[in-house]
Design an enzyme around this catalytic site. Structure first.
Site: not given
Length: 561
Positions: A66, A99-100, A397
């Site tokens: 994550d 997020t990445t 998530d």
């Protein structure tokens, strides 16, 4: 004869040792720092992304892929690179997924314009071009996003299942997607649909067993609290009991803890003790009169009260964590009482079934069939603790993604399909405008291709070949074609393959990435105080503190009585 020039005095503005670096070199250094972070994260993107094993200063290991969690654990000190940590954190809090992607996109935007910065193109022109391109991209997403019909509950549920599965496809639990996707959708469906407060979904981690032993309890479960000996004589199962939630201490306090009492005779001391016993017995009798069969309290329930309840077939649990007690009240009804007097039926809750159950090596108190159930509990099982923690992060998530899908209901195809469509759309628009802005917008379009390119690289596919296929198909108007990491062709229609994501994830990622890129481009000087590098010893004590501390002591440093 020329007159000598007067000597200019040296003006010292900053403390000695202060590091100042400015100009183009500083800007390029900041961009390089951001690219270094993106390199660390890039291998975690997509369904074939790798995991990172991060060991902190205390030797505790965490395995995760994550983006926000990795950046938080890395403890980055470069001031400009911290901007990327902030946008990853914001994306995680707002949407839960992507997020990445947001960090990679921001870093790639900076990489694409690095050459223009070296050629002295003004950062303000680059920022203007980025902002225009971002607005075009967001408008395009809103034009082509698909709104799912909410009137058909079955169709809407299948949309939520697909959004949850897409979110999990890059996580450790991707092999168990159908099992966990159903669990996540059921969990979000059990919440109040107007509020959707994800903190009311409790997550309990119990090492041991397999992933398939994880379960969703449509109600509340919490770990058995500390109890005294009498608890073993209490009944452990009830059908439709009345439940009383308290914020009251039912324990005899040792006298020395509370106050100093001067007594002249033993009888006076006995009267004080009797009064204390009388108070606790009165509280217990008032609780019994309510008819409650399950008594929960945030504060301790002592051995006397535990035995008293056991004699009357009442179950009690003290020191219940505040978050768990809040979820119990949400599920069973009633309210938390801070006194035992005047408790009416409306203050009590009820549930279809209460029992104390053994799960793995722990005992849990479980409330099921709750009439007002606006909460639920996920019980996660697995081998290693690090593994269960990563499962929890993956489910968080997925829960956030499903929550956003419930609120919005608009979706786009994932797997790089939407990024390729936006790239083609912005490239076409850029050719219609003159000047340097055209170059900046083409750079933006090229940066968007980092997402499908990185998904291909991580899956071991030929990214150049697949990106050429994608560009050709998007030029022919096939807007939902994206990367297929499993098929022989490497590309497919991801909308038909049910790789769906809420469009809000993409809108938020583009907005955050542009803000971060513009912020880094607008910084041309860093002034760093040498003290900021040293570990912080904390604030200084006010002058005279030591003398005042010593003055309060008697001879020989012994405190005065």
């Amino acid at each position: 004869m020329s007159r000598p020039l007067p000597l200019q005095p040296t003006v010292v503005l900053l403390k000695e040792g202060t590091d100042t670096s400015q100009g183009k070199g500083q800007l390029l250094s900041n961009i390089s720092a951001c690219l270094a972070i993106a390199d660390t994260l890039s291998s975690t993107l997509g369904p074939r992304g790798m995991d990172k094993l991060i060991v902190n200063g205390r030797g505790q290991a965490q395995i995760t892929n994550d983006g926000a969690t990795i950046l938080k654990l890395l403890d980055i000190v470069h001031p400009a690179a911290r901007t990327l940590v902030d946008i990853a954190r914001a994306q995680d809090a707002e949407v839960g997924d992507g997020t990445t992607s947001v960090v990679l996109l921001a870093a790639q935007l900076l990489k694409e314009v690095k050459g223009y910065v070296e050629e002295d193109v003004s950062p303000h022109i680059i920022m203007k071009g980025f902002r225009q391109a971002a607005q075009i991209a967001i408008d395009r997403i809103k034009d082509i996003q698909i709104t799912v019909d909410r009137s058909d509950p079955e169709k809407f549920r299948s949309l939520l299942l697909k959004c949850a599965s897409t979110s999990m496809s890059s996580k450790l639990i991707h092999h168990e997607k159908p099992f966990f996707a159903k669990m996540v959708v059921d969990a979000v469906s059990s919440l109040d649909q107007d509020d959707l407060d994800e903190s009311l979904i409790g997550v309990k981690k119990i090492p041991g067993g397999g992933m398939q032993d994880s379960q969703l309890i449509r109600g509340v479960a919490f770990k058995k609290t500390f109890t005294y000996a009498g608890a073993e004589q209490q009944p452990k199962s009830f059908t439709s009991p009345l439940i009383l939630s308290l914020n009251v201490e039912l324990e005899l306090k040792a006298e020395r803890d509370n106050a100093e009492v001067r007594v002249e005779a033993v009888s006076d001391y006995q009267a004080i003790v009797d009064a204390e016993w009388e108070i606790i017995y009165r509280k217990l009798q008032e609780i019994e009169k309510t008819g409650a069969k399950v008594v929960l309290s945030k504060l301790p329930i002592g051995d006397l009260a535990t035995q008293w309840f056991a004699d009357r077939d009442i179950f009690c649990a003290g020191r219940v964590p505040a978050a768990d007690l809040r979820r119990v009240v949400q599920a069973v009804g009633g309210s938390i009482q801070s006194t035992t007097s005047d408790i009416g039926r409306e203050h009590l809750g009820t549930c279809g079934k209460f029992e104390e159950r053994q799960i793995g090596g722990e005992r849990y108190n479980v409330f099921e069939d709750c009439p007002k159930a606006k909460t639920c509990t996920l019980i996660l099982r697995g081998g290693a603790e690090q593994f269960i923690e990563e499962v929890e992060r993956s489910l968080h998530d997925a829960i956030m993604v499903v929550k956003r899908a419930v609120k919005n209901g608009e979706i786009v195809a994932g797997g790089g399909a939407i990024e390729m469509d936006l790239s083609a759309h912005i490239r076409k628009h850029a050719l219609t405008i003159p000047g340097k802005l055209q170059l900046v917008q083409i750079a933006f379009a090229k940066a968007l291709e980092i997402i499908p390119r990185q998904i291909c690289d991580n899956a071991g596919l030929d990214s150049t070949d697949i990106l050429n296929k994608l560009r050709m198909q998007h030029a022919n108007g096939e807007k939902w074609v994206g990367v297929d990491v499993d098929g022989p062709e490497g590309v497919r229609n991801n909308l038909d393959a049910f790789v769906w994501e809420p469009s809000l994830i993409k809108v938020n990622a583009i907005s955050s990435a542009i803000e971060a890129a513009c912020l880094i481009l607008s910084v041309d000087e860093t002034v760093r105080n040498p003290q900021s590098e040293a570990p912080n010893p904390g604030p200084k004590a006010p002058p005279g503190t030591a003398q005042r501390a010593l003055r309060g002591r008697g001879r020989g440093g012994v405190p005065r009585r």
